[in-house]
Design a protein around this motif. Structure first.
Motif, PDB file in Angstrom:
ATOM      1  N   SER A   1       0.799  -1.224   0.000  1.00 49.49           N
ATOM      2  CA  SER A   1       0.000   0.000   0.000  1.00 49.49           C
ATOM      3  C   SER A   1       0.834   1.278   0.000  1.00 49.49           C
ATOM      4  CB  SER A   1      -0.919   0.000   1.225  1.00 49.49           C
ATOM      5  OG  SER A   1      -0.115  -0.081   2.395  1.00 49.49           O
ATOM      6  N   SER A   2       2.141   1.164   0.117  1.00 53.40           N
ATOM      7  CA  SER A   2       2.940   2.397   0.102  1.00 53.40           C
ATOM      8  C   SER A   2       4.275   2.133  -0.573  1.00 53.40           C
ATOM      9  CB  SER A   2       3.150   2.907   1.526  1.00 53.40           C
ATOM     10  OG  SER A   2       3.673   1.871   2.320  1.00 53.40           O
ATOM     11  N   SER A   3       4.990   3.208  -0.879  1.00 54.61           N
ATOM     12  CA  SER A   3       6.242   3.015  -1.603  1.00 54.61           C
ATOM     13  C   SER A   3       7.331   2.534  -0.653  1.00 54.61           C
ATOM     14  CB  SER A   3       6.660   4.323  -2.278  1.00 54.61           C
ATOM     15  OG  SER A   3       6.759   5.331  -1.300  1.00 54.61           O
ATOM     16  N   LEU A   4       8.330   1.880  -1.251  1.00 50.93           N
ATOM     17  CA  LEU A   4       9.411   1.316  -0.440  1.00 50.93           C
ATOM     18  C   LEU A   4      10.446   2.396  -0.116  1.00 50.93           C
ATOM     19  CD1 LEU A   4       9.981  -2.094  -2.268  1.00 50.93           C
ATOM     20  CD2 LEU A   4       8.553  -1.614  -0.267  1.00 50.93           C
ATOM     21  N   PHE A   5      11.201   2.156   0.950  1.00 50.50           N
ATOM     22  CA  PHE A   5      12.313   3.045   1.287  1.00 50.50           C
ATOM     23  C   PHE A   5      13.466   2.777   0.340  1.00 50.50           C
ATOM     24  CE2 PHE A   5      10.284   2.287   5.490  1.00 50.50           C
ATOM     25  CZ  PHE A   5       9.948   3.595   5.798  1.00 50.50           C
ATOM     26  N   PRO A   6      14.191   3.823  -0.048  1.00 51.46           N
ATOM     27  CA  PRO A   6      15.446   3.561  -0.760  1.00 51.46           C
ATOM     28  C   PRO A   6      16.360   2.728   0.137  1.00 51.46           C
ATOM     29  CG  PRO A   6      14.979   5.932  -0.634  1.00 51.46           C
ATOM     30  CD  PRO A   6      13.981   5.241   0.236  1.00 51.46           C
ATOM     31  N   LEU A   7      17.101   1.808  -0.459  1.00 48.32           N
ATOM     32  CA  LEU A   7      17.933   0.917   0.356  1.00 48.32           C
ATOM     33  C   LEU A   7      18.884   1.671   1.264  1.00 48.32           C
ATOM     34  CD1 LEU A   7      19.132  -2.165  -1.699  1.00 48.32           C
ATOM     35  CD2 LEU A   7      17.514  -2.051   0.214  1.00 48.32           C
ATOM     36  N   ALA A   8      19.450   2.762   0.720  1.00 45.25           N
ATOM     37  CA  ALA A   8      20.453   3.495   1.504  1.00 45.25           C
ATOM     38  C   ALA A   8      19.871   3.964   2.830  1.00 45.25           C
ATOM     39  CB  ALA A   8      20.972   4.687   0.702  1.00 45.25           C
ATOM     40  N   ARG A   9      18.562   4.183   2.843  1.00 47.34           N
ATOM     41  CA  ARG A   9      17.949   4.649   4.080  1.00 47.34           C
ATOM     42  C   ARG A   9      17.885   3.553   5.136  1.00 47.34           C
ATOM     43  NH1 ARG A   9      12.323   7.301   5.405  1.00 47.34           N
ATOM     44  NH2 ARG A   9      13.037   7.896   7.461  1.00 47.34           N
ATOM     45  N   LEU A  10      17.995   2.337   4.681  1.00 52.40           N
ATOM     46  CA  LEU A  10      17.915   1.205   5.609  1.00 52.40           C
ATOM     47  C   LEU A  10      19.287   0.594   5.901  1.00 52.40           C
ATOM     48  CD1 LEU A  10      14.775  -0.653   4.205  1.00 52.40           C
ATOM     49  CD2 LEU A  10      14.886   1.258   5.799  1.00 52.40           C
ATOM     50  N   ASN A  11      20.338   1.319   5.522  1.00 53.72           N
ATOM     51  CA  ASN A  11      21.683   0.800   5.797  1.00 53.72           C
ATOM     52  C   ASN A  11      22.039   0.919   7.263  1.00 53.72           C
ATOM     53  OD1 ASN A  11      22.318  -0.087   3.276  1.00 53.72           O
ATOM     54  ND2 ASN A  11      23.476   1.730   2.669  1.00 53.72           N
TER      55      ASN A  11
ATOM     56  N   ALA B   1      28.039  -4.171  -3.568  1.00 47.71           N
ATOM     57  CA  ALA B   1      29.168  -4.382  -4.486  1.00 47.71           C
ATOM     58  C   ALA B   1      29.321  -5.872  -4.796  1.00 47.71           C
ATOM     59  CB  ALA B   1      30.451  -3.830  -3.865  1.00 47.71           C
ATOM     60  N   HIS B   2      29.176  -6.679  -3.762  1.00 50.54           N
ATOM     61  CA  HIS B   2      29.292  -8.124  -3.954  1.00 50.54           C
ATOM     62  C   HIS B   2      28.153  -8.628  -4.848  1.00 50.54           C
ATOM     63  CE1 HIS B   2      30.073 -12.331  -2.986  1.00 50.54           C
ATOM     64  NE2 HIS B   2      28.772 -12.461  -2.809  1.00 50.54           N
ATOM     65  N   PHE B   3      26.966  -8.109  -4.611  1.00 53.65           N
ATOM     66  CA  PHE B   3      25.822  -8.534  -5.410  1.00 53.65           C
ATOM     67  C   PHE B   3      26.068  -8.240  -6.888  1.00 53.65           C
ATOM     68  CE2 PHE B   3      21.659  -7.962  -7.386  1.00 53.65           C
ATOM     69  CZ  PHE B   3      21.019  -9.139  -6.984  1.00 53.65           C
ATOM     70  N   LYS B   4      26.553  -7.034  -7.159  1.00 51.68           N
ATOM     71  CA  LYS B   4      26.800  -6.666  -8.547  1.00 51.68           C
ATOM     72  C   LYS B   4      27.908  -7.533  -9.157  1.00 51.68           C
ATOM     73  CE  LYS B   4      27.376  -3.246 -11.928  1.00 51.68           C
ATOM     74  NZ  LYS B   4      28.124  -2.041 -12.237  1.00 51.68           N
TER      75      LYS B   4
ATOM     76  N   GLU C   1      22.794  -4.342 -10.731  1.00 47.57           N
ATOM     77  CA  GLU C   1      22.807  -3.398  -9.607  1.00 47.57           C
ATOM     78  C   GLU C   1      21.728  -3.803  -8.607  1.00 47.57           C
ATOM     79  OE1 GLU C   1      24.772  -0.880  -9.013  1.00 47.57           O
ATOM     80  OE2 GLU C   1      25.763  -0.467 -10.931  1.00 47.57           O
ATOM     81  N   LEU C   2      21.993  -3.551  -7.344  1.00 48.79           N
ATOM     82  CA  LEU C   2      21.042  -3.990  -6.320  1.00 48.79           C
ATOM     83  C   LEU C   2      19.786  -3.105  -6.280  1.00 48.79           C
ATOM     84  CD1 LEU C   2      20.619  -6.086  -4.110  1.00 48.79           C
ATOM     85  CD2 LEU C   2      21.807  -4.581  -2.515  1.00 48.79           C
ATOM     86  N   ASP C   3      19.964  -1.811  -6.427  1.00 49.49           N
ATOM     87  CA  ASP C   3      18.810  -0.913  -6.291  1.00 49.49           C
ATOM     88  C   ASP C   3      17.657  -1.248  -7.243  1.00 49.49           C
ATOM     89  OD1 ASP C   3      19.364   0.783  -4.069  1.00 49.49           O
ATOM     90  OD2 ASP C   3      20.934   1.741  -5.256  1.00 49.49           O
ATOM     91  N   PRO C   4      17.942  -1.510  -8.503  1.00 54.01           N
ATOM     92  CA  PRO C   4      16.831  -1.868  -9.394  1.00 54.01           C
ATOM     93  C   PRO C   4      16.108  -3.155  -8.971  1.00 54.01           C
ATOM     94  CG  PRO C   4      18.762  -1.266 -10.684  1.00 54.01           C
ATOM     95  CD  PRO C   4      19.206  -1.340  -9.246  1.00 54.01           C
ATOM     96  N   VAL C   5      16.831  -4.046  -8.276  1.00 56.98           N
ATOM     97  CA  VAL C   5      16.174  -5.270  -7.813  1.00 56.98           C
ATOM     98  C   VAL C   5      15.108  -4.931  -6.773  1.00 56.98           C
ATOM     99  CG1 VAL C   5      16.525  -7.534  -6.750  1.00 56.98           C
ATOM    100  CG2 VAL C   5      18.254  -6.603  -8.295  1.00 56.98           C
ATOM    101  N   LEU C   6      15.378  -3.863  -6.010  1.00 58.45           N
ATOM    102  CA  LEU C   6      14.352  -3.396  -5.070  1.00 58.45           C
ATOM    103  C   LEU C   6      13.128  -2.918  -5.848  1.00 58.45           C
ATOM    104  CD1 LEU C   6      13.751  -2.836  -2.037  1.00 58.45           C
ATOM    105  CD2 LEU C   6      14.505  -0.489  -2.464  1.00 58.45           C
TER     106      LEU C   6
END
Ligand code: ZN
Length: 416
Positions: free
Chosen positions: A331-341, A393-396, A402-407
């Motif tokens: 029901s709502s948008s996700l947080f950018p990953l960097a915000r959850l680091n 970096a490891h994921f890439k 890239e990890l962000d687009p996977v989100l």
């Protein structure tokens, strides 16, 4: 950490979980000695209280006190100054000892250096830091740690730092008082501590020991590392009543548990199956944090750390838990990953914290389904060298994605 009321994990309070680790950033500071000599000494840098990070390695003194330059003979009426290098040697050796975790040795060397040269402020400051590290390591027991905090305070002048250290010392006193009469029962990979006079726990603890040893083997397979076999100590599991847990952690009764280097869990009664099952899943969650710390170090991003811990809590109920999290996220948008680091502790809005934990679980599950669970655990391991950016970096490197687009893919899948 984990909340029993919602079956959700919560971040530690900055005061407690973060306060349990001291980051002592030791900077090399150049001190100009009288005769134009340059002496590099270890000085405490901008250390702060942070549970999740290990001490930065001290920077060894790069420059020895140089021999006095050859020159004209000194005036015969003034005795030639002889530079005593020994205290600097002691300081150098202490830095190496600190670096390698030989804290008793470091303290001894610096005590000698500071006594020999009370005029070199860096030696005293370094000694204070060594006391702090030893207090934090807590290997000599609670009383020794409290004494070490006291000794450290003798070398610390900055009021803000003093207040932080005094806070740690007070917490150490509360822990000592609370655990004074606890029984200590080691298993192969854990050390259980609890009040042995609490009959409502005894039988349940025996069952928990067996279950947690199974968990250890299970996680050892998944994480690809067994902390105890890798040379670390047994994982401590300390069971408190609600008041004791609050006294030691300051977290009140809403938190299900905490990992601050030790697993601390409030347990009221283990005689009913419902309560037993809840404690069991809290212990699995916190044990996952212990493994994550062991393989990934201190810089594992929160979304990965909390995501994996929730993901491993109850495998039999994983898919329903993930389903609930995904439904709530839709029901709502996700947080950018960097915000959850970083640590989610500072977040004021409880609803946002709950969404962050939902997202962590849903994203770890998504990664596991799309790329295989192995990538999740190797991302954790990559943080040991690569820090908080190491996971992406490891994921890439492994997937060429890239990890962000996977989100973004996860977000799309929620609304389909
Ligand atoms: Zn947690």
């Amino acid at each position: 950490m984990r909340s029993p009321s919602t079956h959700r994990s919560r971040p530690p309070s900055p005061r407690e979980e973060r306060g349990a680790w001291l980051v002592l950033a030791l900077l090399a500071v150049a001190a100009l000695a009288g005769a134009g000599l340059l002496a590099l000494s270890m000085m405490p840098g901008d250390w702060r209280l942070q549970e999740e990070a290990p001490p930065d390695p001290p920077q060894p003194a790069a420059t020895r006190p140089a021999a006095p330059p050859l020159g004209p003979a000194p005036d015969p009426v003034v005795a030639p100054k002889v530079l005593d290098e020994r205290p600097y040697d002691l300081n150098d050796r202490a830095i190496a000892a600190l670096d390698e975790g030989r804290l008793d040795e470091a303290v001894e060397l610096l005590e000698e250096a500071a006594a020999a040269r009370p005029d070199v402020a860096a030696f005293g400051a370094n000694l204070g830091e060594a006391y702090l590290r030893r207090a934090r390591a807590g290997e000599g027991g609670a009383d020794a740690a409290i004494d070490d905090f006291e000794a450290a305070l003798e070398w610390i002048e900055d009021p803000e730092r003093r207040a932080q250290v005094e806070g740690l010392q007070q917490r150490a006193r509360r822990v000592r008082d609370e655990e004074r009469d606890f029984v200590v029962e080691p298993t192969l990979h854990f050390t259980f501590k609890y009040d042995g006079s609490r009959g409502e726990l005894t039988e349940g603890v025996d069952r928990l020991k067996v279950l947690l040893e199974d968990t250890y083997q299970e996680f050892g397979e998944q994480f690809g590392r067994r902390p105890v076999e890798a040379g670390e100590g047994r994982i401590e599991v300390i069971l408190y009543d609600a008041a004791g847990f609050d006294s030691v952690t300051g977290l009140g009764d809403w938190a299900g548990g905490i990992f601050d280097g030790k697993i601390r869990v409030p347990v009221e009664d283990l005689r009913t199956e419902l309560r037993f099952a809840r404690v069991k899943s809290v212990l699995r969650h916190e044990t996952a944090h212990a493994f994550t710390r062991s393989i990934g170090g201190a810089a594992v991003p929160s979304w990965l750390n909390e995501g994996v811990a929730q993901w491993l809590e109850e495998p039999a109920r994983r898919s329903s838990g993930v389903g609930v999290a995904r439904a709530r996220l839709a029901s709502s948008s996700l947080f950018p990953l960097a915000r959850l680091n970083g640590n989610l502790v500072g977040w004021e809005d409880r609803a946002e914290v709950a969404r962050a934990y939902d997202q962590a679980l849903a994203f770890v599950d998504h990664l596991s389904v799309q790329y295989g669970p192995e990538i999740v655990f190797s991302m954790i391991a990559a943080c040991r060298e690569g820090g908080v950016e190491g996971a992406a970096a490891h994921f890439k490197a492994r997937t060429l994605v890239e990890l962000d687009p996977v989100l973004g893919d996860l977000a799309d899948s929620l609304t389909r």
